[in-house]
Scaffold this active site. Structure first.
Site, PDB file in Angstrom:
ATOM      1  N   PRO A 226       0.397   1.186   5.870  1.00 20.00           N
ATOM      2  CA  PRO A 226       0.251   2.617   5.565  1.00 20.00           C
ATOM      3  C   PRO A 226       1.566   3.380   5.446  1.00 20.00           C
ATOM      4  O   PRO A 226       1.557   4.574   5.197  1.00 20.00           O
ATOM      5  CB  PRO A 226      -0.541   3.132   6.762  1.00 20.00           C
ATOM      6  CG  PRO A 226      -0.178   2.211   7.872  1.00 20.00           C
ATOM      7  CD  PRO A 226       0.052   0.873   7.258  1.00 20.00           C
ATOM      8  N   ASP A 249       4.967   0.429  -5.438  1.00 21.22           N
ATOM      9  CA  ASP A 249       4.131   1.577  -5.784  1.00 21.22           C
ATOM     10  C   ASP A 249       4.706   2.889  -5.286  1.00 21.22           C
ATOM     11  O   ASP A 249       5.603   2.914  -4.457  1.00 21.22           O
ATOM     12  CB  ASP A 249       2.768   1.410  -5.110  1.00 21.22           C
ATOM     13  CG  ASP A 249       1.840   0.588  -5.962  1.00 21.22           C
ATOM     14  OD1 ASP A 249       2.135   0.440  -7.149  1.00 21.22           O
ATOM     15  OD2 ASP A 249       0.817   0.112  -5.420  1.00 21.22           O
ATOM     16  N   LYS A 271       2.363   5.119  -9.929  1.00 20.20           N
ATOM     17  CA  LYS A 271       1.452   5.895 -10.774  1.00 20.20           C
ATOM     18  C   LYS A 271       1.049   7.116  -9.980  1.00 20.20           C
ATOM     19  O   LYS A 271       0.273   7.002  -9.043  1.00 20.20           O
ATOM     20  CB  LYS A 271       0.193   5.081 -11.082  1.00 20.20           C
ATOM     21  CG  LYS A 271       0.440   3.871 -11.943  1.00 20.20           C
ATOM     22  CD  LYS A 271      -0.844   3.114 -12.157  1.00 20.20           C
ATOM     23  CE  LYS A 271      -1.101   2.160 -11.025  1.00 20.20           C
ATOM     24  NZ  LYS A 271      -2.280   1.340 -11.189  1.00 20.20           N
ATOM     25  N   ASP A 304      -3.607  -2.338   1.964  1.00 18.53           N
ATOM     26  CA  ASP A 304      -4.007  -3.711   1.697  1.00 18.53           C
ATOM     27  C   ASP A 304      -4.130  -3.886   0.187  1.00 18.53           C
ATOM     28  O   ASP A 304      -4.688  -3.003  -0.487  1.00 18.53           O
ATOM     29  CB  ASP A 304      -5.363  -3.972   2.367  1.00 18.53           C
ATOM     30  CG  ASP A 304      -5.814  -5.400   2.138  1.00 18.53           C
ATOM     31  OD1 ASP A 304      -5.534  -6.240   3.004  1.00 18.53           O
ATOM     32  OD2 ASP A 304      -6.427  -5.686   1.084  1.00 18.53           O
ATOM     33  N   ALA A 333      -5.419   1.879   4.774  1.00 18.45           N
ATOM     34  CA  ALA A 333      -5.287   3.260   5.248  1.00 18.45           C
ATOM     35  C   ALA A 333      -6.404   3.643   6.219  1.00 18.45           C
ATOM     36  O   ALA A 333      -6.168   4.388   7.174  1.00 18.45           O
ATOM     37  CB  ALA A 333      -5.264   4.219   4.060  1.00 18.45           C
ATOM     38  N   MET A 384      -8.473   8.578  -1.562  1.00 21.47           N
ATOM     39  CA  MET A 384      -8.196   9.483  -2.688  1.00 21.47           C
ATOM     40  C   MET A 384      -9.223  10.626  -2.696  1.00 21.47           C
ATOM     41  O   MET A 384      -9.729  11.017  -3.742  1.00 21.47           O
ATOM     42  CB  MET A 384      -8.252   8.718  -4.017  1.00 21.47           C
ATOM     43  CG  MET A 384      -7.137   7.685  -4.130  1.00 21.47           C
ATOM     44  SD  MET A 384      -7.366   6.537  -5.479  1.00 21.47           S
ATOM     45  CE  MET A 384      -8.360   5.276  -4.719  1.00 21.47           C
TER      46      MET A 384
HETATM   47  N1  SAH Z   1      -4.423  -0.134  -1.001  1.00 17.42           N
HETATM   48  C1  SAH Z   1      -4.391   1.085  -0.231  1.00 17.42           C
HETATM   49  C2  SAH Z   1      -5.177   2.190  -0.904  1.00 17.42           C
HETATM   50  C3  SAH Z   1      -4.572   2.626  -2.202  1.00 17.42           C
HETATM   51  S1  SAH Z   1      -5.402   3.985  -2.925  1.00 17.42           S
HETATM   52  C4  SAH Z   1      -4.895   0.811   1.188  1.00 17.42           C
HETATM   53  O1  SAH Z   1      -5.442  -0.270   1.465  1.00 17.42           O
HETATM   54  O2  SAH Z   1      -4.716   1.671   2.048  1.00 17.42           O
HETATM   55  C5  SAH Z   1      -4.400   5.327  -2.373  1.00 17.42           C
HETATM   56  C6  SAH Z   1      -5.116   6.082  -1.293  1.00 17.42           C
HETATM   57  O3  SAH Z   1      -4.991   5.408  -0.068  1.00 17.42           O
HETATM   58  C7  SAH Z   1      -4.567   7.456  -1.029  1.00 17.42           C
HETATM   59  O4  SAH Z   1      -5.037   8.423  -1.941  1.00 17.42           O
HETATM   60  C8  SAH Z   1      -5.121   7.726   0.346  1.00 17.42           C
HETATM   61  O5  SAH Z   1      -6.487   8.040   0.297  1.00 17.42           O
HETATM   62  C9  SAH Z   1      -5.006   6.342   0.982  1.00 17.42           C
HETATM   63  N2  SAH Z   1      -3.757   6.201   1.758  1.00 17.42           N
HETATM   64  C10 SAH Z   1      -2.736   5.388   1.513  1.00 17.42           C
HETATM   65  N3  SAH Z   1      -1.790   5.495   2.487  1.00 17.42           N
HETATM   66  C11 SAH Z   1      -2.267   6.412   3.359  1.00 17.42           C
HETATM   67  C12 SAH Z   1      -1.776   6.964   4.580  1.00 17.42           C
HETATM   68  N4  SAH Z   1      -0.614   6.589   5.119  1.00 17.42           N
HETATM   69  N5  SAH Z   1      -2.544   7.892   5.208  1.00 17.42           N
HETATM   70  C13 SAH Z   1      -3.737   8.267   4.716  1.00 17.42           C
HETATM   71  N6  SAH Z   1      -4.239   7.781   3.569  1.00 17.42           N
HETATM   72  C14 SAH Z   1      -3.523   6.860   2.903  1.00 17.42           C
END
Ligand code: SAH
Length: 467
Positions: A226, A249, A271, A304, A333, A384
């Site tokens: 995260p 990313d 993106k 992930d 997340a 998101m």
């Molecule tokens: N692959 C990532 C998700 C990617 S989509 C995963 O497994 O976490 C991107 C979304 O992930 C963001 O819009 C948000 O909803 C979430 N996200 C990613 N990092 C975050 C964080 N540190 N805190 C809260 N939400 C997070």
């Protein structure tokens, strides 16, 4: 050097541990990694030692102790936890001529146990002659990060193939061969779990005496976690340190990128929502091109790589191009956000179903329909979701769930500027504005089993820590 490191032969030998408490159990755990037989001398055993004795993994002697109990031992540990008892047992063991370690009493020790990095048969022992145990542990942590978990199996495989190599190759070529094995694609393949593939590569190299020309690249889709650099996995760090090039990313924290080799090329392929500088097919094609040039490629994704990360599109492109890839999981997340709340994603009897949903879908006609997944005992983690807050609030209202669903929002979970908020559907938009919630954020919607009456009694708090 006041002490001299040696590896003791343990097969068929006896180790005596005096003491039946936690200190003795610690030493026992250590020696159980070896083939030595263990005798514990103690009037009573703490539960772990008692279990080991019941399983027949250690011998236990509860009668009074004499010097002869220590004779013929490869090593003696005195670990009663009582300094006076330790001192008299030490004297007995010395009478028997044993090599003795007395826990926490360096002055009475013939031998000091090092910090150990165990990739058996590859074993690294770190000692500081008792001057700086914390430093020894720091060095151990560094080595644990650098040496892949399967390294011992690769060394064992090399050991099994030594005779084959000796029969076919001269000494100089053999040295080159093993250098190639431990620094090249065979080690990479093995580290990624391809044990059979690595064995075939090495056997072929031995049989044909050709190696070193293999230029096949590889790709690892790595989860960065995260955002904070200590929430990436050890395997993820390993791949970063091996990488020639890293495609990363938008949400990747610079601290995580710092874990890569300094000279690795870093390419931003982020993106931002709504503005796609790097279309997905372009990302897929640069991954394929870099691997074809023989590079070790890391595709670093936040959280992930298997959760809302378009990993499958990249994997499909690599498969079509005939390029091997590996997926290294990461802390998603939802896990990070739940931990930040001090809560748990699932809670027995309160929340037994967990749904990961996206608040935003780019595929026409496939608007996320998480509302159908909401039932008592369910928690939906909406990724998101901040941009879709009006739709979330409306959907909950329309379904009549405004009162039974609690909302927890965690923005920038596990980062320095993390924000946590809690509200109901009726106040969602307002909360996001007043608390200054920004992406990235997870919106948890929880409909606990105890919604309604009991819910009120329990303070209406699915994430209990906020009570
Ligand atoms: N692959 C990532 C998700 C990617 S989509 C995963 O497994 O976490 C991107 C979304 O992930 C963001 O819009 C948000 O909803 C979430 N996200 C990613 N990092 C975050 C964080 N540190 N805190 C809260 N939400 C997070």
């Amino acid at each position: 050097m006041k002490t001299f490191p040696m590896f003791l032969q343990m097969q068929g030998r006896r180790v005596v541990i005096a003491g039946g408490g936690e200190q003795a159990a610690q030493k026992c755990r250590l020696i159980l990694k070896t083939d030595a037989s263990i005798t514990v001398l103690a009037l009573s055993l703490e539960p772990e030692l008692a279990d080991l004795h019941a399983q027949g993994r250690i011998d236990w002697q509860a009668s009074s102790i004499s010097a002869s109990d220590f004779s013929e031992a490869a090593l003696v540990f005195i670990a009663t936890g009582c300094p006076a008892a330790d001192a008299s047992l030490h004297a007995l063991a010395k009478d028997a001529g044993a090599t003795v370690n007395v826990v926490d009493q360096p002055d009475l020790c013939d031998a000091i146990t090092p910090s150990i990095v165990d990739r058996s048969p590859v074993v690294v022992a770190i000692g500081t002659e008792g001057t700086a145990p914390v430093l020894a542990r720091q060095i151990k942590t560094r080595l644990e990060e650098t040496l892949e978990p399967r390294l011992g199996d690769l060394a064992a495989l090399a050991g099994r193939l030594r005779d084959r190599a000796a029969a076919r190759l001269g000494p100089r070529v053999r040295r080159d061969l093993w250098r190639w094995v431990f620094a090249g694609p065979a080690r990479d393949a093995h580290a990624r779990g391809g044990e059979r593939k690595a064995a075939e590569m090495i056997k072929q190299a031995i049989d044909t005496a050709t190696f070193g020309q293999d230029s096949a690249g590889s790709v690892a889709l790595v989860g960065a976690g995260p955002g904070s650099k200590d929430l990436i996995t050890l395997r993820g760090v390993q791949r970063l340190q091996e990488a020639d090039i890293i495609y990363y990313d938008r949400l990747i924290d610079p601290e995580v990128l710092d874990l890569a080799r300094r000279d690795a090329e870093r390419v931003y392929v982020g993106k931002a929502p709504g503005c796609h500088h790097w279309p997905q097919d372009k990302i897929s094609s640069v991954l394929v091109a870099a691997a074809r040039q023989g590079k070790r490629v890391v595709r670093l994704k936040c959280g992930d790589p298997g959760v809302f990360a378009r990993g499958s599109e990249e994997a499909d492109a690599l498969t079509t191009a005939g390029i091997d890839y590996e997926i290294v999981p990461g802390v998603t997340a939802a896990s990070a956000a739940s931990a930040a709340l001090g809560g748990f994603l699932t809670e027995r009897g309160t929340c037994d179903t967990l749904v990961l949903a996206t608040g935003h879908s780019e595929v026409a006609g496939t608007n996320p329909d998480w509302i159908k997944a909401l039932h008592p005992g369910t928690r939906v983690a909406v990724y998101m979701g901040v941009g879709s807050a009006p739709q979330i609030a409306k959907a909950l209202k329309t379904a009549g769930l405004e009162d039974c669903v609690s909302i927890d929002i965690v923005s920038r979970a596990q980062q320095k500027d993390q924000v946590i908020s809690r509200c109901r559907a009726s106040t969602l938009i307002e909360t996001i504005q007043t608390d200054g919630i920004l992406n990235p954020a997870i919106v948890f919607l929880t409909w606990p089993h105890f919604a309604t009456k009991t819910e009120a009694e329990r303070g209406d708090l699915p994430f209990k820590i906020l009570a």
